[in-house]
Design a protein around this motif. Structure first.
Motif, PDB file in Angstrom:
ATOM      1  N   ARG A  83     -15.719   1.160  10.988  1.00 46.14           N
ATOM      2  CA  ARG A  83     -16.386   1.418  11.327  1.00 46.14           C
ATOM      3  C   ARG A  83     -17.859   1.049   9.604  1.00 46.14           C
ATOM      4  N   ALA A  84     -17.045   2.049   8.684  1.00 46.06           N
ATOM      5  CA  ALA A  84     -16.794   2.225   7.044  1.00 46.06           C
ATOM      6  C   ALA A  84     -17.278   0.129   6.687  1.00 46.06           C
ATOM      7  N   GLY A  85     -16.405  -0.378   7.611  1.00 52.49           N
ATOM      8  CA  GLY A  85     -16.947  -1.874   7.170  1.00 52.49           C
ATOM      9  C   GLY A  85     -15.861  -2.595   6.394  1.00 52.49           C
ATOM     10  N   THR A  86     -15.794  -3.716   5.577  1.00 49.91           N
ATOM     11  CA  THR A  86     -14.719  -4.608   5.266  1.00 49.91           C
ATOM     12  C   THR A  86     -15.484  -4.076   3.736  1.00 49.91           C
ATOM     13  N   PHE A  87     -13.871  -4.170   3.061  1.00 49.83           N
ATOM     14  CA  PHE A  87     -13.927  -4.286   1.436  1.00 49.83           C
ATOM     15  C   PHE A  87     -13.068  -5.182   0.700  1.00 49.83           C
ATOM     16  N   VAL A  88     -13.220  -5.727  -0.433  1.00 50.81           N
ATOM     17  CA  VAL A  88     -12.325  -6.881  -0.965  1.00 50.81           C
ATOM     18  C   VAL A  88     -10.957  -5.186  -1.640  1.00 50.81           C
ATOM     19  N   GLY A  89     -10.000  -5.963  -1.261  1.00 43.43           N
ATOM     20  CA  GLY A  89      -8.523  -4.899  -1.646  1.00 43.43           C
ATOM     21  C   GLY A  89      -8.700  -4.954  -2.651  1.00 43.43           C
ATOM     22  N   ALA A  90      -7.349  -3.974  -3.006  1.00 43.42           N
ATOM     23  CA  ALA A  90      -6.925  -3.540  -4.636  1.00 43.42           C
ATOM     24  C   ALA A  90      -5.412  -4.514  -5.055  1.00 43.42           C
ATOM     25  N   PRO A  91      -5.874  -5.087  -6.355  1.00 39.56           N
ATOM     26  CA  PRO A  91      -4.772  -5.965  -6.719  1.00 39.56           C
ATOM     27  C   PRO A  91      -3.342  -5.703  -6.350  1.00 39.56           C
ATOM     28  N   ALA A  92      -2.481  -6.890  -5.770  1.00 44.93           N
ATOM     29  CA  ALA A  92      -1.106  -6.813  -5.019  1.00 44.93           C
ATOM     30  C   ALA A  92      -0.914  -6.291  -6.366  1.00 44.93           C
ATOM     31  N   THR A  93       0.171  -5.645  -5.873  1.00 43.73           N
ATOM     32  CA  THR A  93       1.778  -5.373  -7.323  1.00 43.73           C
ATOM     33  C   THR A  93       2.361  -6.770  -6.768  1.00 43.73           C
ATOM     34  N   THR A  94       2.807  -7.241  -8.306  1.00 44.01           N
ATOM     35  CA  THR A  94       3.738  -7.818  -8.031  1.00 44.01           C
ATOM     36  C   THR A  94       5.496  -7.433  -7.579  1.00 44.01           C
ATOM     37  N   ALA A  95       5.655  -8.013  -6.423  1.00 44.13           N
ATOM     38  CA  ALA A  95       6.959  -7.429  -5.758  1.00 44.13           C
ATOM     39  C   ALA A  95       8.153  -8.471  -6.422  1.00 44.13           C
ATOM     40  N   VAL A  96       9.627  -8.385  -6.268  1.00 43.90           N
ATOM     41  CA  VAL A  96      10.730  -8.657  -6.737  1.00 43.90           C
ATOM     42  C   VAL A  96      10.612  -9.915  -5.757  1.00 43.90           C
ATOM     43  N   GLY A  97      10.998 -11.293  -6.451  1.00 41.38           N
ATOM     44  CA  GLY A  97      10.644 -12.622  -4.798  1.00 41.38           C
ATOM     45  C   GLY A  97      11.800 -12.519  -4.563  1.00 41.38           C
ATOM     46  N   ARG A  98      11.466 -13.601  -3.596  1.00 41.69           N
ATOM     47  CA  ARG A  98      12.636 -13.598  -2.185  1.00 41.69           C
ATOM     48  C   ARG A  98      13.826 -14.684  -3.278  1.00 41.69           C
ATOM     49  N   TYR A  99      13.816 -15.182  -4.052  1.00 42.33           N
ATOM     50  CA  TYR A  99      14.302 -15.703  -5.104  1.00 42.33           C
ATOM     51  C   TYR A  99      15.124 -15.236  -6.072  1.00 42.33           C
ATOM     52  N   GLN A 100      14.547 -14.364  -6.554  1.00 39.09           N
ATOM     53  CA  GLN A 100      15.186 -12.957  -7.943  1.00 39.09           C
ATOM     54  C   GLN A 100      15.674 -12.252  -7.074  1.00 39.09           C
ATOM     55  N   ARG A 101      15.958 -12.196  -5.336  1.00 41.33           N
ATOM     56  CA  ARG A 101      16.756 -10.940  -4.748  1.00 41.33           C
ATOM     57  C   ARG A 101      17.995 -11.694  -4.129  1.00 41.33           C
ATOM     58  N   LEU A 102      17.712 -13.328  -4.285  1.00 43.29           N
ATOM     59  CA  LEU A 102      18.787 -14.163  -3.574  1.00 43.29           C
ATOM     60  C   LEU A 102      20.059 -13.859  -4.871  1.00 43.29           C
ATOM     61  N   HIS A 103      19.119 -14.188  -6.154  1.00 40.87           N
ATOM     62  CA  HIS A 103      19.876 -14.630  -7.178  1.00 40.87           C
ATOM     63  C   HIS A 103      19.570 -13.285  -8.605  1.00 40.87           C
ATOM     64  N   PRO A 104      19.780 -12.368  -8.295  1.00 43.32           N
ATOM     65  CA  PRO A 104      19.546 -11.027  -9.290  1.00 43.32           C
ATOM     66  C   PRO A 104      20.615 -11.405 -10.625  1.00 43.32           C
ATOM     67  N   PRO A 105      20.105 -10.916 -11.734  1.00 43.41           N
ATOM     68  CA  PRO A 105      20.434 -11.109 -13.693  1.00 43.41           C
ATOM     69  C   PRO A 105      21.785 -10.756 -13.157  1.00 43.41           C
ATOM     70  N   SER A 106      23.284 -10.675 -13.421  1.00 43.34           N
ATOM     71  CA  SER A 106      24.337  -9.619 -13.295  1.00 43.34           C
ATOM     72  C   SER A 106      24.995  -9.834 -14.464  1.00 43.34           C
ATOM     73  N   CYS A 107      25.775  -9.198 -14.472  1.00 39.98           N
ATOM     74  CA  CYS A 107      27.124  -9.772 -15.452  1.00 39.98           C
ATOM     75  C   CYS A 107      28.908 -10.101 -14.458  1.00 39.98           C
ATOM     76  N   SER A 108      28.438 -11.225 -13.751  1.00 38.70           N
ATOM     77  CA  SER A 108      29.280 -11.400 -12.892  1.00 38.70           C
ATOM     78  C   SER A 108      30.787 -11.220 -13.262  1.00 38.70           C
ATOM     79  N   THR A 109      31.471 -10.851 -12.135  1.00 34.62           N
ATOM     80  CA  THR A 109      32.983 -10.376 -12.797  1.00 34.62           C
ATOM     81  C   THR A 109      34.196 -10.509 -11.790  1.00 34.62           C
ATOM     82  N   PHE A 110      33.376 -11.764 -10.523  1.00 35.28           N
ATOM     83  CA  PHE A 110      33.729 -12.614  -9.523  1.00 35.28           C
ATOM     84  C   PHE A 110      34.678 -13.451  -9.667  1.00 35.28           C
ATOM     85  N   ARG A 111      35.928 -13.473  -8.806  1.00 36.46           N
ATOM     86  CA  ARG A 111      36.372 -14.350  -9.458  1.00 36.46           C
ATOM     87  C   ARG A 111      36.446 -16.133  -8.328  1.00 36.46           C
ATOM     88  N   ILE A 112      35.486 -15.650  -7.685  1.00 35.89           N
ATOM     89  CA  ILE A 112      34.530 -16.930  -7.445  1.00 35.89           C
ATOM     90  C   ILE A 112      33.753 -16.497  -6.556  1.00 35.89           C
TER      91      ILE A 112
END
Length: 467
Positions: A83-112
């Motif tokens: 009942r209060a009405g419809t309002f402009v939303g707050a600016p969205a905070t920039t979340a970590v994207g899916r691609y960044q979650r897929l390839h996070p920066p790291s110092c790799s010590t993996f064998r493969i």
């Protein structure tokens, strides 16, 4: 369709309304309001007029405005508070994207590292010969020309020879993802529904999120997108765009069959859905290319990438389709980068004409197919069935994604989690994406043993899975 500038004016409700709007469809209204929000004309928290007030001012039906409001709300641009009405939303905070979650920066010590989704550098054609072929005179002539052809005519003729349909316009862009980005930015508006494969290449979902578009998941089987799922996306959600990978789909490796092309084109016949095809594994995919453009050329934009076949640092993809769809992309690009280096285009053309380079790509295609088959065969001997796919990735089913990742990490193996590829929040089953390009015969036995163990690894916590 372009939207004319709008002006915001005070309304009797203490809010604002838009006038002088040329496109008074729901999409046009949503785009106009979105522009007001992006430019700051509508500040976060501003109260909007009622649906009826906007409908009366624009002389459209309340249903049209209501649909625009739903699109804006789905994108988070506006918020309804009862009942209060419809309002402009707050600016969205920039979340970590899916691609960044897929390839996070790291110092790799993996064998493969089986997580990267990139080709084997040893199987790429030798760039040296192509660079030597680029004589100094050619280089100077090309480098000095600001106003020359954006696409080398010789390269255009070469790619047209085996393009999957007659393309009215060709462009060269900086890789497949750049092409998808530019197509979406030009043709998709805030609140638009976009049909995507599920599972889907994560950057596509990140791009849609930044545009405020709604991804509509379309499930797949071994032949590609399910026709009934695509029909639902088009009819129920009014998908304005479809993004698909016609072969060696990332992450599943699925390629479209001829029958599925006919079924999907029948679904799309009569719709206005823009089709964007990303043939990212051109050259190294064993499956024949089947394109919706062969049946729907007026609405299909096909992208052919040379990154996996000839080298990612070339940053080259050829895009072909109707002038109506590509010209706005080309014209906008002229205000920025302008064109993709014709020096690099000449290098690619040289490799496409060179018998040694052609043989190298053919050899790579056969070797990737062999490695994939060997790994699937070895897993099958351990009781793990992996669906047959094309390209350099396998979609490995596991009991629990996190437990499988931990199990592999303990063995020195890095894999890609399946979660970022899933469109929804709760996948019905868990997977890992395994890139086979780093695999050698010497690795096969121990690697298969560890992968098999990871598929059954159990979490140390009770997990609640939602259907």
């Amino acid at each position: 369709m372009s939207v004319e500038p709008v002006r915001a004016e005070a309304s009797g409700a203490g809010g604002w309304f838009i006038a002088d709007l040329a496109d008074r469809t729901s999409a046009g209204i949503a785009a106009a309001v979105s522009r007001q929000i992006r430019t700051g004309a509508l500040a976060p928290g501003a109260r909007l007029p009622t649906v009826r007030e906007v409908a009366r001012e624009l002389k459209v039906s309340p249903a049209t405005v209501n649909q625009a409001w739903r699109a804006l709300a789905a994108a988070g641009a506006i918020v309804a508070r009862g009942r209060a009405g419809t309002f402009v939303g707050a600016p969205a905070t920039t979340a970590v994207g899916r691609y960044q979650r897929l390839h996070p920066p790291s110092c790799s010590t993996f064998r493969i590292d089986l997580s990267r989704g990139t080709p084997d550098p040893e199987l790429l054609p030798d760039l040296g010969a192509a660079l030597r072929d680029l004589t100094r005179n050619q280089a100077n002539d090309l480098a000095a020309d600001y106003l020359g052809e954006a696409v080398l005519p010789e390269l255009a003729a070469k790619v047209r020879a085996d393009w999957p349909f007659r393309a009215e316009r060709l462009a060269v862009l900086d890789g497949a993802l750049d092409a998808v980005d530019r197509m979406l930015s030009t043709h998709v508006r805030l609140g638009d529904a976009v049909a995507v494969e599920d599972p889907c290449f994560p950057p596509f979902l990140d791009l849609l999120a930044r545009l405020g578009a709604r991804p509509i998941p379309v499930r797949m089987d071994e032949s590609g997108l399910l026709p009934e799922e695509l029909a639902r996306a088009v009819t129920e959600h009014e998908a304005s765009c479809l993004i698909l990978q016609p072969r060696a789909q990332n992450p599943t490796g699925v390629s479209l069959t001829a029958r599925r092309i006919r079924e999907l084109s029948d679904v799309l016949h009569g719709a206005d859905t823009l089709i964007i095809e990303d043939d990212h594994s051109a050259g190294i995919a064993a499956a024949p290319l089947r394109s919706l453009g062969s049946r729907l050329p007026g609405r299909t934009v096909h992208i052919r990438s040379y990154s996996k076949s000839h080298g990612a640092d070339l940053r080259l993809a050829v895009v072909g389709g109707p002038a109506e769809l590509l010209d706005p992309v080309i014209e906008r690009r002229m205000l920025g980068a302008g064109w993709t280096s014709r020096l690099l285009q000449r290098v690619l053309l040289s490799m496409l004409d060179d018998e040694t380079a052609v043989h190298a790509v053919t050899t790579a295609r056969a070797e990737y197919r062999r490695r994939s088959a060997e790994l699937r065969r070895a897993l099958a001997m351990r009781g793990i069935t992996v669906a047959r796919g094309d390209g350099i990735n396998l979609w490995l089913p596991v009991a629990d994604e996190n437990a499988a990742m931990i199990s592999l990490a303990a063995a020195g193996i890095k894999a890609a989690p399946g979660g970022p590829f899933i469109v929804g929040d709760y996948p019905p089953t868990d997977h890992l994406r395994i890139t086979i390009s780093p695999l050698t015969d010497a690795d096969l036995d121990w690697l298969t043993t560890e992968l098999a163990a990871a598929t059954t690894a159990a979490p140390t916590y009770r997990r609640i899975r939602r259907s």
